[in-house]
Motif scaffolding. Structure first.
Motif, PDB file in Angstrom:
ATOM      1  N   LEU A 176       1.114  -1.409  -0.337  1.00  0.00           N
ATOM      2  CA  LEU A 176       0.344   0.037   0.174  1.00  0.00           C
ATOM      3  C   LEU A 176       0.649   1.287   0.093  1.00  0.00           C
ATOM      4  CD1 LEU A 176      -2.737  -1.120   2.375  1.00  0.00           C
ATOM      5  CD2 LEU A 176      -2.795  -0.999   0.045  1.00  0.00           C
ATOM      6  N   TRP A 177       1.883   1.516   0.873  1.00  0.00           N
ATOM      7  CA  TRP A 177       2.825   2.527   1.167  1.00  0.00           C
ATOM      8  C   TRP A 177       3.448   2.952  -0.751  1.00  0.00           C
ATOM      9  CZ3 TRP A 177       8.759   1.778   1.931  1.00  0.00           C
ATOM     10  CH2 TRP A 177       8.725   2.957   2.408  1.00  0.00           C
ATOM     11  N   ILE A 178       3.918   1.650  -1.002  1.00  0.00           N
ATOM     12  CA  ILE A 178       4.613   1.718  -2.095  1.00  0.00           C
ATOM     13  C   ILE A 178       3.389   2.116  -3.805  1.00  0.00           C
ATOM     14  CG2 ILE A 178       6.021   1.267  -4.228  1.00  0.00           C
ATOM     15  CD1 ILE A 178       8.032   1.167  -2.254  1.00  0.00           C
ATOM     16  N   ALA A 179       2.478   1.738  -3.712  1.00  0.00           N
ATOM     17  CA  ALA A 179       1.280   1.210  -4.456  1.00  0.00           C
ATOM     18  C   ALA A 179       0.826   3.755  -4.420  1.00  0.00           C
ATOM     19  CB  ALA A 179       0.357   0.891  -4.391  1.00  0.00           C
ATOM     20  N   GLY A 180       1.044   3.902  -3.101  1.00  0.00           N
ATOM     21  CA  GLY A 180       0.762   5.168  -3.106  1.00  0.00           C
ATOM     22  C   GLY A 180       1.749   5.772  -3.173  1.00  0.00           C
ATOM     23  N   PHE A 181       2.772   6.260  -2.933  1.00  0.00           N
ATOM     24  CA  PHE A 181       3.650   7.228  -3.274  1.00  0.00           C
ATOM     25  C   PHE A 181       4.039   7.042  -5.084  1.00  0.00           C
ATOM     26  CE2 PHE A 181       7.159   4.906  -1.964  1.00  0.00           C
ATOM     27  CZ  PHE A 181       8.330   3.921  -2.941  1.00  0.00           C
ATOM     28  N   ASP A 182       3.933   5.694  -5.685  1.00  0.00           N
ATOM     29  CA  ASP A 182       3.875   5.115  -7.252  1.00  0.00           C
ATOM     30  C   ASP A 182       3.028   6.301  -7.641  1.00  0.00           C
ATOM     31  OD1 ASP A 182       5.437   3.684  -8.539  1.00  0.00           O
ATOM     32  OD2 ASP A 182       3.574   3.019  -9.581  1.00  0.00           O
ATOM     33  N   ILE A 183       1.670   6.407  -7.035  1.00  0.00           N
ATOM     34  CA  ILE A 183       0.872   6.882  -7.782  1.00  0.00           C
ATOM     35  C   ILE A 183       1.278   8.590  -8.209  1.00  0.00           C
ATOM     36  CG2 ILE A 183      -1.827   7.794  -7.912  1.00  0.00           C
ATOM     37  CD1 ILE A 183      -2.234   5.177  -6.632  1.00  0.00           C
ATOM     38  N   ILE A 184       1.191   9.353  -6.687  1.00  0.00           N
ATOM     39  CA  ILE A 184       1.618  10.326  -7.189  1.00  0.00           C
ATOM     40  C   ILE A 184       2.958  10.488  -7.867  1.00  0.00           C
ATOM     41  CG2 ILE A 184       3.268  12.094  -5.527  1.00  0.00           C
ATOM     42  CD1 ILE A 184       2.220  11.028  -2.594  1.00  0.00           C
ATOM     43  N   TYR A 185       3.992  10.042  -7.902  1.00  0.00           N
ATOM     44  CA  TYR A 185       4.912   9.937  -8.996  1.00  0.00           C
ATOM     45  C   TYR A 185       4.573   9.964 -10.186  1.00  0.00           C
ATOM     46  CZ  TYR A 185       9.812   8.843 -11.260  1.00  0.00           C
ATOM     47  OH  TYR A 185      10.418   9.067 -11.765  1.00  0.00           O
ATOM     48  N   GLY A 186       3.236   8.880 -11.069  1.00  0.00           N
ATOM     49  CA  GLY A 186       2.617   9.490 -12.156  1.00  0.00           C
ATOM     50  C   GLY A 186       2.138  10.151 -12.576  1.00  0.00           C
ATOM     51  N   THR A 187       1.540  11.166 -11.416  1.00  0.00           N
ATOM     52  CA  THR A 187       1.338  12.121 -11.592  1.00  0.00           C
ATOM     53  C   THR A 187       1.365  12.982 -12.539  1.00  0.00           C
ATOM     54  OG1 THR A 187       1.682  13.370  -9.823  1.00  0.00           O
ATOM     55  CG2 THR A 187      -0.294  12.256 -10.121  1.00  0.00           C
ATOM     56  N   GLN A 188       3.028  12.841 -13.245  1.00  0.00           N
ATOM     57  CA  GLN A 188       3.551  13.654 -13.324  1.00  0.00           C
ATOM     58  C   GLN A 188       3.781  13.101 -15.113  1.00  0.00           C
ATOM     59  OE1 GLN A 188       8.122  14.689 -12.207  1.00  0.00           O
ATOM     60  NE2 GLN A 188       7.436  12.449 -11.212  1.00  0.00           N
ATOM     61  N   ASP A 189       3.259  12.198 -15.339  1.00  0.00           N
ATOM     62  CA  ASP A 189       2.819  11.678 -16.460  1.00  0.00           C
ATOM     63  C   ASP A 189       1.494  11.651 -17.502  1.00  0.00           C
ATOM     64  OD1 ASP A 189       5.802  11.513 -16.894  1.00  0.00           O
ATOM     65  OD2 ASP A 189       5.888   9.608 -16.054  1.00  0.00           O
ATOM     66  N   ILE A 190       0.414  12.224 -16.307  1.00  0.00           N
ATOM     67  CA  ILE A 190      -0.700  11.842 -17.121  1.00  0.00           C
ATOM     68  C   ILE A 190      -0.644  12.105 -18.426  1.00  0.00           C
ATOM     69  CG2 ILE A 190      -2.895  12.861 -16.862  1.00  0.00           C
ATOM     70  CD1 ILE A 190      -2.728  13.620 -13.890  1.00  0.00           C
ATOM     71  N   GLU A 191      -0.816  13.128 -19.335  1.00  0.00           N
ATOM     72  CA  GLU A 191      -0.915  12.940 -20.574  1.00  0.00           C
ATOM     73  C   GLU A 191       0.256  12.408 -21.005  1.00  0.00           C
ATOM     74  OE1 GLU A 191      -3.564  14.716 -21.711  1.00  0.00           O
ATOM     75  OE2 GLU A 191      -3.555  15.491 -19.561  1.00  0.00           O
ATOM     76  N   PHE A 192       1.301  12.253 -20.926  1.00  0.00           N
ATOM     77  CA  PHE A 192       2.674  10.860 -21.840  1.00  0.00           C
ATOM     78  C   PHE A 192       1.699   9.667 -21.937  1.00  0.00           C
ATOM     79  CE2 PHE A 192       6.010   8.422 -21.904  1.00  0.00           C
ATOM     80  CZ  PHE A 192       5.889   8.142 -23.415  1.00  0.00           C
ATOM     81  N   ASP A 193       1.444   9.164 -20.509  1.00  0.00           N
ATOM     82  CA  ASP A 193       0.548   7.550 -20.161  1.00  0.00           C
ATOM     83  C   ASP A 193      -0.086   8.009 -21.508  1.00  0.00           C
ATOM     84  OD1 ASP A 193       2.122   7.383 -19.080  1.00  0.00           O
ATOM     85  OD2 ASP A 193       1.590   7.436 -17.341  1.00  0.00           O
TER      86      ASP A 193
END
Length: 291
Positions: A176-193
């Motif tokens: 849960l901890w890893i998934a949470g901050f990986d989601i945070i990290y992933g917000t940088q690539d919303i348009e690219f993804d």
């Protein structure tokens, strides 16, 4: 001297490629699991071979992830400076690095006990398959957390050679901890993804809802840490560590700004490295000094 310099440079490149410093995410929880499983300090044989197995598995998986994502990394301005897009390393030598690390992992698992050896191919499949989950599911963040959760679970197996309840709770905390901050990290690539057809919680649900999901995952993580406090009859120092971790998590969620690369690095990596170390030292201090 030239050969030594070349070897050092290559080792440094591979260390950067797999982000070796990020071992601080999984290693502290693996150490906690080992201590709890052993009822104190495990034997040096278990510590050494367990750490070798953990590091080798992590190195192999991270290197494979870089090969799997090399095309997307070239296209994404945020990741175009990584080693494979810049041709600092080539895919063939990285794959050799992957195979060598996986072989070390299997050998180290065999030095621990039969259960670890039997599960090593399963572990390799799980840690390798993560690299491709973003192509078909937005749950890739949880799968990454699930994969890294194998560190405390595997550490318990390394000590006892048996299944138990505690390591799976601790593994769920990590997931849960890893998934949470990986989601945070992933917000940088919303348009690219979205442009590349890649799946992630931020690209699927949007920025605001994704951040609420990350908060929810971290909230459940804290509840499980509190459950371990009761279940394992832990002391005040462990509870203090959880309190500090909560404050750091709140700070992490308050500084998120996807357009600010420096703040995102602090939120996604630096603060979480501190969180894992705080939990480690407070848990070990609680176990050896308080209880």
């Amino acid at each position: 001297m030239h050969i030594a310099a070349a070897v050092y440079r290559k080792a440094k490149l591979f260390g950067e490629l797999v982000m070796f410093s990020h071992t601080l995410f999984s290693l502290p929880f693996a150490i906690i699991s080992m201590v709890w499983a052993a009822g104190g300090m495990p034997s040096w044989r278990v510590i050494i071979w367990g750490l070798i197995a953990l590091v080798a598995a992590r190195n192999g998986a991270n290197a494979l992830n870089r090969v799997a994502d090399r095309v997307f990394d070239e296209l994404n301005p945020r990741t175009a400076g990584r080693h494979l897009p810049r041709r600092l390393l080539d895919s063939r030598e990285v794959m050799i690095f992957v195979v060598v690390n996986y072989a070390i992992f299997i050998a180290a698992s065999g030095m621990l006990n039969p259960l670890c050896l039997a599960l090593s191919p399963v572990a390799i499949f799980l840690i390798s398959s993560y690299s491709y989950t973003k192509r078909f599911t937005y749950l890739s963040h949880l799968y990454l957390g699930f994969v890294i959760a194998s560190a405390p679970i595997g550490a318990w197996f390394a000590v006892t050679g048996q299944f138990a309840f505690t390591p799976f709770v601790l593994g769920t905390v990590v997931m849960l901890w890893i998934a949470g901050f990986d989601i945070i990290y992933g917000t940088q690539d919303i348009e690219f993804d979205r442009s590349q057809g890649l799946w992630s919680i931020p690209s699927y649900f949007g920025l605001n809802l994704a951040l609420w999901i990350a908060k929810g995952l971290h909230f459940i993580m804290v509840l499980l840490l509190l459950f371990l406090y009761v279940f394992r009859d832990l002391g005040w120092l462990y509870l203090t560590g959880i309190g500090i971790a909560v404050l750091l998590l709140l700070a992490e969620h308050n500084i998120i700004k996807p357009t600010n690369k420096r703040l995102m690095h602090i939120a996604s990596y630096n603060l979480n490295q501190v969180i894992s170390m705080v939990i480690l030292f407070c848990t070990l201090g609680d176990y050896f000094l308080v209880n």
